[in-house]
Design a protein around this motif. Structure first.
Motif, PDB file in Angstrom:
ATOM      1  N   ASN B  68       0.824  -1.219   0.000  1.00  0.00           N
ATOM      2  CA  ASN B  68       0.000   0.000   0.000  1.00  0.00           C
ATOM      3  C   ASN B  68       0.852   1.261   0.000  1.00  0.00           C
ATOM      4  O   ASN B  68       0.401   2.329   0.375  1.00  0.00           O
ATOM      5  CB  ASN B  68      -1.026  -0.005   1.135  1.00  0.00           C
ATOM      6  N   LEU B  70       3.263   2.411   1.666  1.00  0.00           N
ATOM      7  CA  LEU B  70       3.861   3.068   2.823  1.00  0.00           C
ATOM      8  C   LEU B  70       5.379   3.029   2.686  1.00  0.00           C
ATOM      9  O   LEU B  70       6.086   3.812   3.304  1.00  0.00           O
ATOM     10  CB  LEU B  70       3.431   2.398   4.129  1.00  0.00           C
ATOM     11  N   GLU B  93      -3.550   6.523  -4.476  1.00  0.00           N
ATOM     12  CA  GLU B  93      -4.768   6.769  -3.698  1.00  0.00           C
ATOM     13  C   GLU B  93      -5.843   5.741  -4.000  1.00  0.00           C
ATOM     14  O   GLU B  93      -6.560   5.299  -3.096  1.00  0.00           O
ATOM     15  CB  GLU B  93      -5.286   8.181  -3.977  1.00  0.00           C
ATOM     16  N   ARG B  96      -4.841   2.599  -2.180  1.00  0.00           N
ATOM     17  CA  ARG B  96      -4.978   2.687  -0.727  1.00  0.00           C
ATOM     18  C   ARG B  96      -6.411   2.610  -0.269  1.00  0.00           C
ATOM     19  O   ARG B  96      -6.681   2.179   0.853  1.00  0.00           O
ATOM     20  CB  ARG B  96      -4.362   3.985  -0.227  1.00  0.00           C
ATOM     21  N   SER B  97      -7.351   3.027  -1.109  1.00  0.00           N
ATOM     22  CA  SER B  97      -8.731   2.904  -0.645  1.00  0.00           C
ATOM     23  C   SER B  97      -9.267   1.499  -0.846  1.00  0.00           C
ATOM     24  O   SER B  97     -10.323   1.162  -0.333  1.00  0.00           O
ATOM     25  CB  SER B  97      -9.617   3.941  -1.321  1.00  0.00           C
ATOM     26  N   ALA B 121     -12.726   7.928   7.357  1.00  0.00           N
ATOM     27  CA  ALA B 121     -12.339   7.669   5.968  1.00  0.00           C
ATOM     28  C   ALA B 121     -13.553   7.577   5.036  1.00  0.00           C
ATOM     29  O   ALA B 121     -13.539   8.195   3.970  1.00  0.00           O
ATOM     30  CB  ALA B 121     -11.478   6.410   5.895  1.00  0.00           C
ATOM     31  N   VAL B 125     -13.050  10.263   2.365  1.00  0.00           N
ATOM     32  CA  VAL B 125     -12.446   9.716   1.154  1.00  0.00           C
ATOM     33  C   VAL B 125     -13.527   9.255   0.187  1.00  0.00           C
ATOM     34  O   VAL B 125     -13.468   9.512  -0.997  1.00  0.00           O
ATOM     35  CB  VAL B 125     -11.496   8.544   1.500  1.00  0.00           C
TER      36      VAL B 125
END
Lengths: 377, 262
Positions: B68, B70, B93, B96-97, B121, B125
């Protein structure tokens, strides 16, 4: 005091929660324990009592008992006391009060200053009290307040224009300090974020700015504002002195706020950034919802400290000839009617600053307490 | 999604679909000069559960954190659900969702209530309306068995409860994949079971899971594959039964002897 009690006779697992033992005998007990418990303690207690005895009654006498509250000049003031200088001549302060508060603001227009003060108090209460209904409107009002205040104080659009050189005394102190404080916080936060950015150009600009500002005293920046800035601006443009001073004071405070906020940002566990990222929040949303609320909360002591410093730094405008409360006070001391009343003046000014700064400090404490969400259950 | 729900048979987890949801090819990663991940090749199917184990420093956390983004990989490709992970922020993005992560240190937001943690979130988001997000959040909090804690702050909860909130927070985004980075390593022993139970229920509902853990009982119960990593490389990759009973490599055998006999 020993007590013989029977040994605990509860079966394991059934011992009830008992209250703690009662402390010994109230005030007298406290005095014996804290003030008289050892020879050193007794000696210190006696010295302290002697100090209080020799300072407090004479001070109270000078400040209140012998003080004169109404007189038309110094000589009359001292004539009304048992002997000259045996009490404070507060008539001096009362007589100069309007000058000290309003500076040279024309008397018929002073209602504008009063209105500004009232609106300022409302803006502060509205911005800081979360429990008020219609919070959104209070925040809009707080944001609009600087513009409303500028219109009220400087005129134009239906109000008589007043030159900025008419501002003085407490009015000027508050204008300089409050402008510096309120604008330095958002600028400082932006600088702190810029300094931590991954874009090297942005980071370099922020670092250079912060280190330059921190590297020179505020007085030199004020001199630059008052003398040199015209050389950097296009020829023919005049820039009001007060405006230049406000810009310098704001930029100065922003650099310090930036470093305080950067400390707060660094103090956050990396996991907070990671959790925000892994949920898919963008940089700005993550900072607005997660990072900045926590970072600013950690930074409150440092931020309020910087605010208090900026507030008091406003007296430095004295150096470039602007008359804030200290400047006006000292000028008034030279008035032949009131020569030699320096103690009264400085007590008054110290009280003014102390009340404001202490008020800020207490507010910050209450803010910290309010934001303590469950770090202890 | 056509998933088997015969998860009551814990010796043979339902086979995942053949659709590949994560594809990692020839991935290398360096921290400055330190070569932390070496030639990682991994394919994960939708609905598959993978347990990654290994000694500390073997790169297992780094591997899932690359999925993801990081952490960034310097060589090779990683594709998640058809989108490749590159410098492109938009792709990151999107990925990540779709990928939820549960951390060893929980990483709940201490200044928000439990309910606000879970709804944050979806509201910001996915732009869900608040009422809908709160309803969804309460559903997930019930699923992890702590609906009564919704208005408390994380600091008022025990470790096991906080970790379950963290799981609910990730689930509320309806991810396709859940990553777990040593979810029970920071918990007292009596709280480990409550978190593992939640993870087992999640597994039985067909979620694709990559779990870095030392809980070998969990691996035996739900994993399709167990991956052993050491020194940045994938050493061995087998179904749990084979992994535990018949490990192939020496290093795997050494590791198993250390952890199964503490």
């Amino acid at each position: 005091m020993s007590q013989t009690s029977p040994p605990d006779s509860y079966t394991p697992g059934s011992h009830p929660d008992l209250p703690p033992p009662v402390r010994t005998t109230g005030a007298l007990g406290w005095a014996r324990k804290n003030l008289l418990s050892s020879p050193l303690n007794i000696a210190l207690t006696l010295v302290s009592v002697w100090l209080l005895w020799s300072i407090v009654p004479p001070a109270f006498n000078w400040l209140f008992t012998e003080a004169v509250w109404a007189a038309s000049d110094r000589k009359e003031c001292w004539a009304l006391m048992t002997e000259p200088r045996s009490g404070g001549c507060w008539a001096f302060i009362r007589g100069s009060f309007n000058l000290f508060v309003y500076g040279w603001f024309p008397e018929p227009e002073r209602w504008r200053v009063n209105l500004t003060f009232v609106l300022f108090a409302l803006a502060i209460v509205g911005a800081l009290r979360e429990s008020l209904p219609g919070r959104k409107y209070w925040l809009w009002f707080a944001v609009a307040f600087p513009f409303i205040a500028a219109w009220l104080l400087l005129g134009g659009f239906g109000l008589t224009p007043i030159g900025t050189n008419k501002l003085g005394g407490i009015l000027l102190t508050l204008v300089v300090a409050v402008t510096g404080i309120s604008f330095s916080l958002p600028i400082g936060v932006a600088l702190a974020l810029g300094r931590r950015s991954n874009l090297p150009a942005l980071r370099a600009v922020c670092v250079i700015f912060i280190e330059f500002i921190r590297g020179v005293p505020l007085i030199t920046l004020l001199f630059v504002a008052s003398t040199m800035l015209t050389y950097f601006l296009p020829p023919g443009s005049t820039f009001d002195l007060l405006m230049r001073v406000l810009i310098m004071v704001t930029l100065f405070a922003s650099a310090y706020i930036a470093e305080v906020v950067r400390g707060g940002l660094q103090g956050l566990p990396a996991g907070q950034y990671e959790a925000a990222d892994s949920l898919g929040l963008t940089y700005w949303k993550a900072h607005r919802l997660i990072i900045l609320p926590q970072a600013l909360k950690i930074s409150i002591p440092g931020i309020v400290n910087t605010f208090i410093g900026s507030y008091k730094d406003s007296v430095l405008v004295l150096i470039i000839g602007m008359m804030d409360i200290l400047g006006l006070g000292r000028a008034r001391l030279n008035d032949p009617d009131w020569l030699g009343l320096a103690p009264e003046l400085y007590i008054f000014i110290s009280l003014f600053f102390f009340i404001s700064c202490f008020g800020m400090a207490r507010y910050s404490l209450s803010l910290e307490r309010k934001l303590q969400t469950g770090h202890k259950s | 999604m056509n998933q088997d729900t015969q998860a009551s048979d814990t010796t043979a987890p339902a086979p995942p679909s053949s659709e590949k949801i994560i594809t990692i090819k020839g991935m290398h990663k360096w921290f400055d000069d330190f070569h932390v991940l070496k030639n990682i090749n991994l394919e994960v199917s939708r609905g598959e559960r993978i347990v990654i184990c290994g000694p500390s420093g073997s790169g297992k956390s780094t591997l899932i954190r690359c999925i993801n983004r990081l952490e960034e990989h310097q060589k090779g490709t990683i594709s998640v659900d058809g989108t490749e992970l590159t410098q492109d922020l938009k792709n990151i993005e999107i990925i990540r969702s779709e990928v939820g992560m549960v951390f060893q240190q929980f990483n709940l937001f201490p200044h928000l209530t439990v309910l606000e943690n879970v709804t944050l979130a979806p509201i910001w988001v996915r732009k869900m309306p608040r009422a809908e997000a709160e309803e969804s959040a309460m559903n997930y909090l019930e699923r992890v068995k702590i609906p009564e804690q919704a208005l408390k702050f994380p600091g008022q909860l025990s470790g096991g409860q906080q970790q379950r909130v963290a799981i609910a927070r990730s689930l509320c985004m309806n991810p396709r994949i859940m990553l777990f980075d040593e979810p029970t390593s920071a918990l007292d022993p009596e709280m480990i079971k409550e978190v593992l139970d939640v993870m087992i229920e999640l597994a039985e509902s067909g979620m694709t899971m990559l779990v870095v853990t030392h809980e070998m009982g969990f691996a035996t119960a739900v994993a399709h594959r167990v991956i052993f990593m050491d020194g940045g490389e994938i050493i061995e990759e087998k179904p749990p039964k084979t992994f535990f009973e018949n490990p192939e490599h020496e290093r795997t055998k050494l590791f198993l002897s250390q952890i199964l006999h503490h």
